[in-house]
Design an enzyme around this catalytic site. Structure first.
Site, mmCIF file in Angstrom:
data_model
loop_
_atom_site.group_PDB
_atom_site.id
_atom_site.type_symbol
_atom_site.label_atom_id
_atom_site.label_comp_id
_atom_site.label_asym_id
_atom_site.label_seq_id
_atom_site.Cartn_x
_atom_site.Cartn_y
_atom_site.Cartn_z
ATOM 1 N N GLU A 109 2.676 3.683 1.782
ATOM 2 C CA GLU A 109 2.677 3.256 3.193
ATOM 3 C C GLU A 109 2.596 4.465 4.108
ATOM 4 O O GLU A 109 3.110 5.536 3.771
ATOM 5 C CB GLU A 109 3.975 2.503 3.513
ATOM 6 N N ASP A 113 8.447 0.488 9.838
ATOM 7 C CA ASP A 113 9.224 0.369 11.077
ATOM 8 C C ASP A 113 10.229 -0.774 10.903
ATOM 9 O O ASP A 113 11.305 -0.583 10.346
ATOM 10 C CB ASP A 113 8.247 0.134 12.231
#
Ligand code: IMP
Length: 195
Positions: A109, A113
């Site tokens: 990734e 978040d």
């Protein structure tokens, strides 16, 4: 700004306020991650899976920092809308070409978040019976994390700010910056100025 403003076209760096992570820091950390992954996955022929498009630069670099055989595949997703995105619902635009059954899968990734996108994708991949499924993220912004995620490798912990560069975009711009930077509040909140 003065240190890099002479290297890039003014219309590329317009809206950038500060460099948060330099190209040298990224290079150093990516090579450390590559070494750790190479040790952990020796003899396992892992499949690296990334989500287009933000991960493309990190994927290219981490692949070359890994010194054992690896394969790579990509998935593309689109969030339905701001409302459904908050529930972690994403639409698969492009699926993997590689069957995961019995494979050691390492999910690569760019940034995690809230974790909702990754959580959805991990649940989806788990149904395909991989031998193992781990996560490597270059950037981790944990302040707004909504789900507990097993992240095995982290490059940098970042503050809760919107960042661009090194593959990360704001309205498709800034992906080609070699460093990671903060945008001015005006750009973050009002959208980028059209040039
Ligand atoms: P999450 O579902 O909230 O974890 O969001 C993950 C995705 O949102 C990432 O894969 C990025 O595409 C995007 N994203 C989150 N934070 C940033 C950022 O600071 N800059 C650019 N894209 C971001």
């Amino acid at each position: 700004m003065a240190s890099f403003s002479n290297l890039f076209s003014p219309d590329l760096i317009e809206g950038i306020s500060d460099v948060l992570v330099s190209a040298e820091q990224i290079e150093q950390r990516v090579s450390e991650l590559g070494r750790a992954i190479s040790v952990d996955y020796a003899g396992k022929n892992p499949l690296l899976v990334g989500v287009l498009k933000g991960v493309l630069i990190f994927m290219a670099d981490i692949l070359r920092a890994i010194t054992v055989p690896v394969e790579v595949d990509f998935i593309a997703v689109s969030t339905y809308s701001p409302e459904t995105r908050d529930k972690g619902l994403v639409r698969l635009l492009k699926d993997l070409e590689t069957p995961l059954n019995g494979r050691h899968v390492l999910f690569i990734e760019d940034v995690v978040d809230t974790g909702l996108t990754l959580n959805y994708l991990l649940s989806n991949l788990r149904t395909r019976s991989p031998a193992s499924l781990e996560v490597c993220t270059l950037f981790n912004k944990s302040r707004h994390r909504l789900v507990d995620l097993p992240i095995k490798y982290t490059g940098f912990d970042l503050p809760d700010r919107f960042v661009v560069g090194y593959g990360l975009d704001h309205r498709e711009r800034y992906r080609n910056l070699p460093f990671v930077a903060l945008l001015t509040p005006q750009v973050v909140h009002s959208g980028r100025k059209e040039t």
